[in-house]
Structure formats: C-alpha cells, structure tokens
Design a protein around this motif. Structure first.
Motif, short mmCIF file in Angstrom:
data_model
loop_
_atom_site.label_atom_id
_atom_site.label_comp_id
_atom_site.label_asym_id
_atom_site.label_seq_id
_atom_site.Cartn_x
_atom_site.Cartn_y
_atom_site.Cartn_z
N HIS A 45 0.74 -1.33 -0.08
CA HIS A 45 -0.24 0.11 -0.01
C HIS A 45 0.81 1.38 0.01
N ALA A 46 1.91 1.39 0.73
CA ALA A 46 2.74 2.30 0.95
C ALA A 46 3.46 2.71 -0.45
N PHE A 47 4.27 1.89 -0.84
CA PHE A 47 4.87 2.11 -2.25
C PHE A 47 4.24 1.76 -3.49
N ASP A 48 3.24 1.09 -3.64
CA ASP A 48 2.41 0.80 -4.65
C ASP A 48 1.47 1.85 -4.95
N ASP A 49 0.70 2.03 -4.01
CA ASP A 49 -0.61 2.91 -4.07
C ASP A 49 -0.23 4.31 -3.49
N LEU A 50 0.52 4.55 -2.51
CA LEU A 50 0.82 5.96 -2.08
C LEU A 50 2.13 6.47 -2.61
N ARG A 51 2.99 5.49 -3.28
CA ARG A 51 3.98 5.88 -4.02
C ARG A 51 5.16 6.60 -2.88
N LEU A 52 5.25 6.17 -1.93
CA LEU A 52 6.21 6.55 -0.88
C LEU A 52 7.71 5.95 -1.35
N ALA A 53 8.57 7.20 -0.93
CA ALA A 53 10.04 6.46 -1.09
C ALA A 53 10.73 5.79 -0.11
N ARG A 54 10.18 5.93 1.25
CA ARG A 54 10.80 5.56 2.54
C ARG A 54 9.70 5.10 3.41
#
Length: 198
Positions: A117-126
């Motif tokens: 969810h964090a990396f693929d949906d929200l596109r977070l870096a860290r």
C-alpha cells in the motif's frame, strides 16, 4: 468488503473503527502482547475504545484492523503513521496480534500488504519502523522482513515503567521493495503450507 481494505491470502486489513474495540481488547489487554508498547495498556473495553478513537483521529495515520480472511475474526491491528506525502515517507507501528497468531503468517502478510500500500498505492520513497532496544524478538522479526537497521535514538522515550528507552530504527526504501516483496510472498506461502503454520 470495504473499498479501502487490503486483501491477502490469510488476512484482510480493514479500516480501523471504534467498533473493533471489543474484539481487540483481549489482545490489547494481554501484558505479553502489550509489553513493548509505549502507551498504557488498556484495562477495559472502554479504554480500548478511547485508544482506537485517538488513533483514528490522527490525520497523519491510516489505521487497520487485521482480520483472518477465512472467517473475519479480528486478530490484531497495525497502522501507517507520521505519513508525510510531501516528503514521501511514513512509519509503521501500533502493531499487535493475539498471542495465538504469533509465529504464523499473519504479521508477515500484514507487513506485505502495508508495504505494498505504501510503495505501490501511495508511491512513498521510504518506510521506517522502530522498536525498543530490549525487544530482541521484534528486532529479529524486522531483520527477517528485510528491513535495514539504520541506527539508535538514545533515551528516545519513556517506557510505561518509567525507564528510558533507546529506539532502534529500521527502514525500507522504494528501490529495495521489489526484492523484499518477493521474499515476503515466499515466506507467506511457506507459512501457510507448512504444518501448523510454523
């Protein structure tokens, strides 16, 4: 199913509600489950309700109840918090599971779903996770999850017994995520096919 739910093989993460207080109270009130939490252990369903209410009210937090996928039983909770979309980062915490679920696939798959969810949906870096310097079980789990130890914040916060805690920080970056994702998927499969989920 709620459109904001995250669905895995063995668990479903659904948006946390104060309606989950009664189901979460047995685990949240368990001294062994709550041992390393930096906030007071709830001693009643009413206190659990108040705890969940405070968590949900935080605009920089996305809170989830963890359900067994097969029968919908609530077995724990986990959150993304300190979400900073401008700087593309967040932390994961306020995670606990009923003791009966320790060692099974549930924590691993919950992390897999939150990381996705964090990396693929929200596109977070860290993403970052922190733990008490005395909590060796958590430190080992974070290493197995594929996170990188970054360092220690000395005397970072007060424990419930009044002593000062050092916090160990671990992180996962977006370019590390694909390899970690593959390992976590393999671990979930292994845990769901092994005898007794070992």
């Amino acid at each position: 199913m709620n459109d904001n739910s995250l669905l895995g093989r063995t668990v479903r993460l659904v948006p946390l509600s104060t309606d989950h207080a009664e189901a979460l109270f047995p685990s949240a009130s368990d001294p062994d489950v709550w041992r390393w939490m930096p906030r007071p252990r709830p001693e009643t369903v009413t206190q659990t309700h108040a705890l969940l209410s405070r968590m949900i009210a935080d605009p920089a937090r996305r809170c989830f109840a963890v359900q067994r996928r097969d029968e919908g039983t609530v077995i724990g909770s986990t959150s993304l918090y300190d979400i900073d979309l401008a700087d593309s980062r967040a932390e994961i915490g306020a995670t606990w599971f009923d003791r009966s679920c320790w060692g099974g696939p549930y924590n691993t798959e919950s992390k897999l779903l939150l990381f996705s969810h964090a990396f693929d949906d929200l596109r977070l870096a860290r993403l970052a996770l922190r733990t008490d310097n005395l909590n060796e079980r958590s430190q080992q789990a974070l290493t197995r999850l594929g996170l990188v130890y970054e360092g220690t914040l000395r005397s970072h916060m007060r424990r419930q017994d009044g002593t000062r805690r050092d916090s160990l920080y671990y992180s996962l970056l977006a370019d590390e995520w694909p390899a970690v994702r593959d390992r976590l998927r393999a671990r979930v499969i292994a845990k769901t096919t092994a005898p007794s989920g070992a």
